[in-house]
Design an enzyme around this catalytic site. Structure first.
Site, short mmCIF file in Angstrom:
data_model
loop_
_atom_site.label_atom_id
_atom_site.label_comp_id
_atom_site.label_asym_id
_atom_site.label_seq_id
_atom_site.Cartn_x
_atom_site.Cartn_y
_atom_site.Cartn_z
N SER A 5 -73.08 -54.66 -59.62
CA SER A 5 -73.20 -55.26 -58.27
C SER A 5 -72.10 -55.42 -57.51
CB SER A 5 -74.30 -56.39 -58.07
OG SER A 5 -74.08 -57.10 -56.83
N GLY B 54 -79.75 -45.66 -50.63
CA GLY B 54 -80.61 -44.76 -49.75
C GLY B 54 -79.87 -43.37 -50.06
#
EC number: 1.3.5.2
Length: 364
Positions: A173, A266
């Site tokens: 992350s 995405g």
């Protein structure tokens, strides 16, 4: 039912702040009728990490951070659910706003910062649904203020081993300062050694829970060499490729969001993450399976990830734009491909295109 839910919810959720919409979606899932899902085509079944997946389509960590709706998601047709990221102590994450839609790009930028209810609360929810069945993995991470981040991972392995179908060690992350440093060779080797030791300590009481490593798509090929070598030497059970990217493609159309800090996911991540799947697959040499994630928004995209080297795939961002009906659509497309090509299982095509993909010029 899913089509009706999408038709009602998608236009409404688009009117809300992205994080408020996400919260409402989780609450809505918990209210859905407990309808038994249609059986999956047997050709979609996947055996990986010692687990039997009814189909290869999972939901990525970040959607159900606190294990509030794993069974609702399984009933909607996902082959597996990954909850988290969970940290030992509850934490609020980064200040809002921290989640942004890039609608013209069908992308998301997030800088959530591992906001979650903490291990105690999440464990309680998972223990309460332990008899429900289904594959529910637990994505684990370190608290932002931790003075010993490796100890955080170790404690989470020991805590969740009785209720986790598998673990994902999240060192990729970009939204927890310094976390990605754990991907560096010496730090990663120490982390994985201690995580596997923790898993072995609880094996007698909790079983042999698979441990997966989730990596960033922003690694150089030299860094990837080290990561895969260490993962193999420490005998992890698999890898998830890849997390969100810090890069910003010049092709992005939503220019007003380009300066927002955080990880991009995405559709714009698809090509980069697919290349990383192929590069990892080649380096792993069959030592363990991969889960491919990043930009999957159709059956064709899922198939591309599988042919690049993924045995399983995960979705998240595309659900925001295409709805939960995307899950059944992807499964139908994959089953149709197998029927059309006369193949009996997806395992026959895993990695088929990896040599071609890795021969392309780098970076993509």
């Amino acid at each position: 039912m899913i089509r009706a839910f999408d038709a009602f919810s998608l236009p409404l959720l688009r009117l809300l702040d992205a994080e408020d919409a996400h919260r409402l979606a989780i609450q809505g899932l918990r209210l859905l009728p407990q309808v038994k899902p249609r059986p999956d085509d047997s050709k979609l079944a996947v055996r990986a990490f010692g687990l039997n997946f009814p189909n290869p389509v999972g939901i990525a960590a970040g959607f159900d951070k606190n294990a509030e709706a794993p069974d609702a998601l399984l009933r909607l047709g996902f082959g597996f659910v990954e909850i988290g990221t969970v940290t030992p102590k509850p934490q609020a994450g980064n200040p809002r706003p921290r989640l942004f839609r890039l609608e013209r790009d069908e992308a998301i930028i997030n800088r959530m910062g591992f906001n979650n209810d903490g291990a105690e609360a999440v464990l309680r929810r998972l223990a309460a649904r332990a008899q429900q069945g289904g594959i529910v993995g637990v994505n684990v991470g370190a608290n932002k203020d931790s003075t010993d981040r490796v100890a955080d991972y170790v404690s989470l392995i020991e805590t969740f081993a009785p209720v986790a179908s598998y673990f994902t060690v999240n060192v990729s992350s970009p939204n927890t300062p310094g976390l990605r440093n754990l991907q560096q060779a010496a730090a990663l080797d120490d982390l994985l050694a201690r995580v596997i030791e923790a898993r072995e300590r609880v094996r007698a009481s909790a079983g042999d829970t698979p441990v997966l490593l989730k990596i960033a798509p922003d690694l150089t090929l030299s860094e990837l060499d080290d990561v895969v070598h260490i993962a193999r030497s420490r005998r992890v059970d698999g890898m998830i490729v890849a997390n969100t990217t810090l890069s910003r493609s010049p092709m992005l159309r939503e220019r007003t969001r380009l300066n927002e800090q955080g990880g991009l996911s995405g559709r714009p991540l698809f090509r980069l993450s697919t290349r990383m799947v192929a590069e990892t697959y080649v380096r792993a040499e069959g030592a363990f399976p991969l889960i491919g994630v990043g930009g999957i928004d159709s059956g064709g995209a899922a198939l591309t990830k599988i042919r690049a080297g993924a045995s399983l795939v995960q979705l998240y961002s595309a659900l925001i734009y295409k709805g939960l009906g995307l899950v059944d659509s992807i499964k139908a497309d994959l089953a149709s491909t197998l029927l059309r090509t006369g193949r009996d299982s997806l395992s026959e095509i895993v990695g088929a295109d990896a040599p071609t993909i890795t021969a392309e010029e780098w970076p993509v």
